[in-house]
Design a protein around this motif. Sequence first.
Motif, PDB file in Angstrom:
ATOM      1  N   HIS A  47      -2.986  16.108 -36.912  1.00  0.00           N
ATOM      2  CA  HIS A  47      -3.890  16.183 -38.046  1.00  0.00           C
ATOM      3  C   HIS A  47      -3.715  14.962 -38.923  1.00  0.00           C
ATOM      4  CE1 HIS A  47      -0.315  18.417 -39.415  1.00  0.00           C
ATOM      5  NE2 HIS A  47      -0.556  19.195 -38.390  1.00  0.00           N
ATOM      6  N   ILE A  48      -4.763  14.669 -39.659  1.00  0.00           N
ATOM      7  CA  ILE A  48      -4.844  13.435 -40.428  1.00  0.00           C
ATOM      8  C   ILE A  48      -4.186  13.586 -41.795  1.00  0.00           C
ATOM      9  CG2 ILE A  48      -6.464  11.776 -41.450  1.00  0.00           C
ATOM     10  CD1 ILE A  48      -8.451  12.680 -39.222  1.00  0.00           C
ATOM     11  N   SER A  49      -4.577  14.617 -42.517  1.00  0.00           N
ATOM     12  CA  SER A  49      -4.030  14.860 -43.856  1.00  0.00           C
ATOM     13  C   SER A  49      -4.172  16.344 -44.158  1.00  0.00           C
ATOM     14  CB  SER A  49      -4.784  14.017 -44.897  1.00  0.00           C
ATOM     15  OG  SER A  49      -6.113  14.477 -45.028  1.00  0.00           O
ATOM     16  N   GLU A  50      -4.023  16.711 -45.394  1.00  0.00           N
ATOM     17  CA  GLU A  50      -4.208  18.106 -45.783  1.00  0.00           C
ATOM     18  C   GLU A  50      -5.690  18.463 -45.694  1.00  0.00           C
ATOM     19  OE1 GLU A  50      -1.846  20.436 -46.509  1.00  0.00           O
ATOM     20  OE2 GLU A  50      -0.565  18.841 -45.757  1.00  0.00           O
ATOM     21  N   PRO A  51      -6.010  19.741 -45.435  1.00  0.00           N
ATOM     22  CA  PRO A  51      -7.427  20.117 -45.416  1.00  0.00           C
ATOM     23  C   PRO A  51      -8.125  19.802 -46.741  1.00  0.00           C
ATOM     24  CG  PRO A  51      -6.087  21.898 -44.534  1.00  0.00           C
ATOM     25  CD  PRO A  51      -5.147  20.859 -45.087  1.00  0.00           C
ATOM     26  N   HIS A  52      -7.418  20.038 -47.834  1.00  0.00           N
ATOM     27  CA  HIS A  52      -7.984  19.781 -49.165  1.00  0.00           C
ATOM     28  C   HIS A  52      -6.881  19.215 -50.049  1.00  0.00           C
ATOM     29  CE1 HIS A  52     -11.668  21.907 -48.148  1.00  0.00           C
ATOM     30  NE2 HIS A  52     -10.908  22.823 -47.601  1.00  0.00           N
ATOM     31  N   SER A  53      -6.829  17.896 -50.158  1.00  0.00           N
ATOM     32  CA  SER A  53      -5.800  17.242 -50.958  1.00  0.00           C
ATOM     33  C   SER A  53      -5.820  17.754 -52.389  1.00  0.00           C
ATOM     34  CB  SER A  53      -6.016  15.733 -50.961  1.00  0.00           C
ATOM     35  OG  SER A  53      -5.913  15.243 -49.643  1.00  0.00           O
ATOM     36  N   ASN A  54      -4.651  18.079 -52.896  1.00  0.00           N
ATOM     37  CA  ASN A  54      -4.468  18.527 -54.282  1.00  0.00           C
ATOM     38  C   ASN A  54      -5.221  19.813 -54.628  1.00  0.00           C
ATOM     39  OD1 ASN A  54      -2.831  16.252 -54.801  1.00  0.00           O
ATOM     40  ND2 ASN A  54      -4.664  15.032 -55.129  1.00  0.00           N
ATOM     41  N   GLU A  55      -5.687  20.530 -53.645  1.00  0.00           N
ATOM     42  CA  GLU A  55      -6.346  21.820 -53.868  1.00  0.00           C
ATOM     43  C   GLU A  55      -5.716  22.825 -52.904  1.00  0.00           C
ATOM     44  OE1 GLU A  55     -10.742  21.571 -54.963  1.00  0.00           O
ATOM     45  OE2 GLU A  55     -10.482  19.876 -53.593  1.00  0.00           O
ATOM     46  N   HIS A  56      -4.496  23.214 -53.212  1.00  0.00           N
ATOM     47  CA  HIS A  56      -3.713  24.008 -52.282  1.00  0.00           C
ATOM     48  C   HIS A  56      -4.357  25.352 -51.942  1.00  0.00           C
ATOM     49  CE1 HIS A  56      -0.161  24.332 -49.913  1.00  0.00           C
ATOM     50  NE2 HIS A  56       0.097  25.527 -50.398  1.00  0.00           N
ATOM     51  N   GLU A  57      -4.990  25.987 -52.918  1.00  0.00           N
ATOM     52  CA  GLU A  57      -5.641  27.274 -52.647  1.00  0.00           C
ATOM     53  C   GLU A  57      -6.713  27.113 -51.579  1.00  0.00           C
ATOM     54  OE1 GLU A  57      -5.073  26.174 -55.751  1.00  0.00           O
ATOM     55  OE2 GLU A  57      -3.856  27.715 -56.703  1.00  0.00           O
ATOM     56  N   LYS A  58      -7.505  26.035 -51.676  1.00  0.00           N
ATOM     57  CA  LYS A  58      -8.545  25.796 -50.670  1.00  0.00           C
ATOM     58  C   LYS A  58      -7.932  25.569 -49.295  1.00  0.00           C
ATOM     59  CE  LYS A  58     -12.291  24.037 -53.539  1.00  0.00           C
ATOM     60  NZ  LYS A  58     -13.180  22.890 -53.802  1.00  0.00           N
ATOM     61  N   SER A  59      -6.770  24.923 -49.235  1.00  0.00           N
ATOM     62  CA  SER A  59      -6.102  24.720 -47.952  1.00  0.00           C
ATOM     63  C   SER A  59      -5.690  26.049 -47.334  1.00  0.00           C
ATOM     64  CB  SER A  59      -4.890  23.804 -48.113  1.00  0.00           C
ATOM     65  OG  SER A  59      -5.313  22.488 -48.428  1.00  0.00           O
ATOM     66  N   LEU A  60      -5.318  27.013 -48.159  1.00  0.00           N
ATOM     67  CA  LEU A  60      -4.960  28.334 -47.645  1.00  0.00           C
ATOM     68  C   LEU A  60      -6.202  29.088 -47.177  1.00  0.00           C
ATOM     69  CD1 LEU A  60      -2.223  29.239 -50.263  1.00  0.00           C
ATOM     70  CD2 LEU A  60      -1.917  28.303 -47.968  1.00  0.00           C
ATOM     71  N   TYR A  61      -7.317  28.965 -47.893  1.00  0.00           N
ATOM     72  CA  TYR A  61      -8.576  29.571 -47.439  1.00  0.00           C
ATOM     73  C   TYR A  61      -8.993  28.934 -46.105  1.00  0.00           C
ATOM     74  CZ  TYR A  61      -8.940  31.150 -52.326  1.00  0.00           C
ATOM     75  OH  TYR A  61      -8.702  31.713 -53.549  1.00  0.00           O
ATOM     76  N   PHE A  62      -8.793  27.615 -46.001  1.00  0.00           N
ATOM     77  CA  PHE A  62      -9.082  26.903 -44.755  1.00  0.00           C
ATOM     78  C   PHE A  62      -8.292  27.513 -43.600  1.00  0.00           C
ATOM     79  CE2 PHE A  62      -7.855  23.734 -41.622  1.00  0.00           C
ATOM     80  CZ  PHE A  62      -9.086  23.214 -41.234  1.00  0.00           C
ATOM     81  N   ALA A  63      -7.011  27.757 -43.813  1.00  0.00           N
ATOM     82  CA  ALA A  63      -6.163  28.309 -42.750  1.00  0.00           C
ATOM     83  C   ALA A  63      -6.676  29.673 -42.293  1.00  0.00           C
ATOM     84  CB  ALA A  63      -4.714  28.413 -43.233  1.00  0.00           C
ATOM     85  N   ILE A  64      -7.121  30.497 -43.221  1.00  0.00           N
ATOM     86  CA  ILE A  64      -7.639  31.822 -42.864  1.00  0.00           C
ATOM     87  C   ILE A  64      -8.890  31.688 -42.009  1.00  0.00           C
ATOM     88  CG2 ILE A  64      -8.719  33.921 -43.782  1.00  0.00           C
ATOM     89  CD1 ILE A  64      -6.763  33.665 -46.192  1.00  0.00           C
ATOM     90  N   ILE A  65      -9.825  30.852 -42.419  1.00  0.00           N
ATOM     91  CA  ILE A  65     -11.052  30.701 -41.635  1.00  0.00           C
ATOM     92  C   ILE A  65     -10.750  30.052 -40.292  1.00  0.00           C
ATOM     93  CG2 ILE A  65     -13.323  29.598 -41.539  1.00  0.00           C
ATOM     94  CD1 ILE A  65     -13.483  30.034 -44.595  1.00  0.00           C
TER      95      ILE A  65
END
Length: 188
Positions: A47-65
């Motif tokens: 992977h290149i970077s975080e799904p949503h830099s500096n938006e950790h909650e969105k990264s967790l929603y990303f993981a669920i989807i």
Amino acid sequence: MDLELSYENFLQYYRSQEFEKGLQNYFGVGGSKNGGGCRIIFNVDRHISEPHSNEHEKSLYFAIIFYYVSLCNYAIFEVAGKDTMINFLMSTNWPMVYGENMAYKSPNSVLKTADLVYEKDSTNCKKTYALFRETIPLMKEELNNFFKGGADNLNQAAYNEFVKAMDGKIEKFWEIADKEIESFTFHK
């Protein structure tokens, strides 16, 4: 940092284009390839970077989807084969997910390989897992409605073929999917 995960915020994320942004940020997955073919993630461990830099909650929603994307890849392939899975992916614009050695893997192993799970006793794990459990009825309803036909889609010809191929196989899909869902823990 105390996370503010909520079902309402998950729904907002799910219904927006944020997941697509997360795919592009995390895996570099762009639009469909080959004139309408499905997109492919060949190596979920790269992977290149975080799904949503500096938006950790969105990264967790990303993981669920992304779990549900992987689940559909796996269970549809098991129930109805690769062509049906590709038709589903072309209808939804979700990517095809390959695991190690180009084999289709269970969604549990895909998320671990993609480093989208957390330490067992961490706050992130507990909160994300609790929200994941809360999303199950919504995602089951969404998928069942899609599987039966007549839903909005992005490729009508592929969708028609998908619905035809899944006729009589939805129960088998859920036999496989429910086992995966029940065994998932969101931790390493």
